[in-house]
Design an enzyme around this catalytic site. Structure first.
Site, short mmCIF file in Angstrom:
data_model
loop_
_atom_site.label_atom_id
_atom_site.label_comp_id
_atom_site.label_asym_id
_atom_site.label_seq_id
_atom_site.Cartn_x
_atom_site.Cartn_y
_atom_site.Cartn_z
N GLY A 113 42.53 47.57 37.11
CA GLY A 113 41.35 46.72 37.18
C GLY A 113 40.67 46.74 38.54
CB THR A 114 41.92 46.76 42.03
OG1 THR A 114 42.55 45.48 41.98
CG2 THR A 114 41.34 46.98 43.41
CG ASN B 184 42.24 35.45 38.77
OD1 ASN B 184 41.16 35.02 39.17
ND2 ASN B 184 43.21 35.79 39.58
CD GLN C 114 43.64 37.28 33.97
OE1 GLN C 114 44.29 36.87 33.02
NE2 GLN C 114 44.19 37.91 35.00
CG HIS D 155 48.77 45.08 34.65
ND1 HIS D 155 47.71 45.75 35.21
CD2 HIS D 155 48.89 43.94 35.35
CE1 HIS D 155 47.21 45.04 36.20
NE2 HIS D 155 47.91 43.93 36.31
CB THR E 85 45.05 65.61 36.90
OG1 THR E 85 44.75 66.84 37.58
CG2 THR E 85 45.70 65.90 35.57
CB CYS F 206 45.38 40.11 43.63
SG CYS F 206 45.41 41.09 42.12
#
Length: 397
Positions: A72-73, A168, A196, A216, A252, A340
């Site tokens: 997500g970051t 979040n 979220q 995740h 890749t 985070c």
């Protein structure tokens, strides 16, 4: 994990077995590089194309809009920095092709002070390195950004609005379709961090130019995310190299995790309506029990417009960390806010932006339920929390 209650899915949801099983062949026999033009690359390339189409179907967008990232970051960085710089490059090219007076490039961004750190840091980078300016729209005390506040913040030189779908830390849900429409009426691009929201709220039909997700949070392994950015929007890549992901993100591709993400997202979406209704009822009973049993405790965020699995409180005259430690001892795992921001001694930037005193903000505890939670587990969690908070309230009084 046996016997423990894990109530921190906003940080990471349990990995789905189906996602692991779908990914495994591409970690083993089908190991080829999807960019290779031979037998070993064709299978992974086809699987990657299929995963992209499956994600696009859940989001109600086109497969060409989907860029797989490391999480997500990175997705937030690509959407915000990439679109802002892409629009600037496009405006320069258009200016060179025109005669006469040309309007100056747009270098203004609108966001809010309660966004995830990945959003705020991306905007800060644009202001510090590329000369952009920013307006942070003040949210209401429940974390909502009103249409009137957004309209007032947009200027003739605004290029991008970035507002989260679901916060979040406090769980408040934004009216993204309305906010995106207002931005578009002024010719402004719109991004929403929907990390979220996945698995709990609709992801299609939002009207955003860019939407970002993290695997995740929905049951895929860590290390995979998606930036869904309309193909017509110019994007300056952050990672340069071989031109993979339609030139938007070189390197890749992680085929196995892309497949795991698509599998987990599909399952979460298929279960969403039933899970949201059931978990919301458990969550509401949990909130009511805690507020009734713990003097002085209050809910943070909107009491109504919040994700179905989210409950966050402040417990004045206690310590949030002490509550968490007591809960751990009792068999319940929760958090004090964003994973985070781990290790930070500062009060939550989200809570202080809502007008909560910094000292009180440090008493916050967040509970985010898994879709598998039962009525009995919800009641057990409220009993354990009221026990822990009551003990500590007496101790700190």
């Amino acid at each position: 994990m046996t016997g423990r209650l894990y109530l921190d899915t906003a940080a990471a949801a349990p990995v789905r077995r189906e996602a692991l099983e779908a990914a495994w062949p591409y970690l083993a026999g089908a190991f080829g590089n999807p960019s290779s033009h031979h037998e070993f690359g064709r299978g992974p390339a086809e699987a990657l194309t299929d995963a992209r189409a499956r994600v696009a179907k859940v989001l109600g967008t086109r497969a060409t809009d989907i860029t797989f990232t490391s999480g997500g970051t990175e997705a937030d960085n690509l959407a915000i920095i990439g679109m802002a710089l892409g629009a600037r490059t496009q405006s320069r090219a258009q200016a060179q092709g025109r005669a006469g007076t040309v309007a100056p490039p747009r270098r203004h961004i609108v966001t809010s002070p309660i966004e995830h750190e990945a959003v705020l840091a991306s905007v800060e980078f644009l202001t510090r390195v590329h000369g952009f300016t920013v307006t942070e729209v003040a949210p209401a005390s429940d974390g909502t950004v009103t249409p009137e506040a957004l309209t007032a913040a947009i200027r003739p030189d605004t290029v991008l609005v970035s507002l989260g779908y679901a916060n979040n830390e406090i769980g408040t849900v934004a009216d993204i379709p309305t906010l995106a429409r207002l931005a578009h009426e002024d010719g402004v691009l719109f991004h929403t961090d929907a990390v979220q929201a996945a698995g709990w709220l609709p992801l299609s039909g939002l009207g955003a130019d860019a939407l970002t997700l993290a695997g995740h949070k929905v049951g895929a392994p860590k290390g995979i995310g998606v930036a869904a950015i309309r193909a017509r929007v110019p994007v300056e890549p952050l990672i340069h190299g071989g031109g993979q992901e339609s030139g938007r993100r070189s390197g890749t591709e992680n085929v196995a995790l892309a497949i795991a993400f698509a599998t987990a997202l599909e399952l979460a979406e298929a279960e969403r309506v039933e899970a949201a209704a059931r978990v919301r009822a458990i969550r509401d009973e949990f909130i009511a029990a805690v507020l009734a049993a713990v003097p002085g405790a209050f809910l943070t965020g909107s009491p109504d417009a919040r994700t179905p699995n989210h409950a966050s409180f402040c417990f004045p005259d206690t310590s949030g960390e002490a509550v968490l430690l007591e809960l751990e001892r009792l068999g319940v795992t929760a958090s004090s806010g964003s994973a985070c921001a781990v290790g930070s001694d500062e009060a939550s930037h989200v809570l202080t932006a809502l007008g909560i005193d910094a000292e009180v903000a440090q008493t916050s505890v967040r509970f985010t339920f898994p879709a598998s939670i039962t009525d009995e587990q919800g009641r057990r969690a409220s009993e354990m929390l009221t026990t822990a908070a009551s003990r500590l309230t007496q101790r700190y009084a």
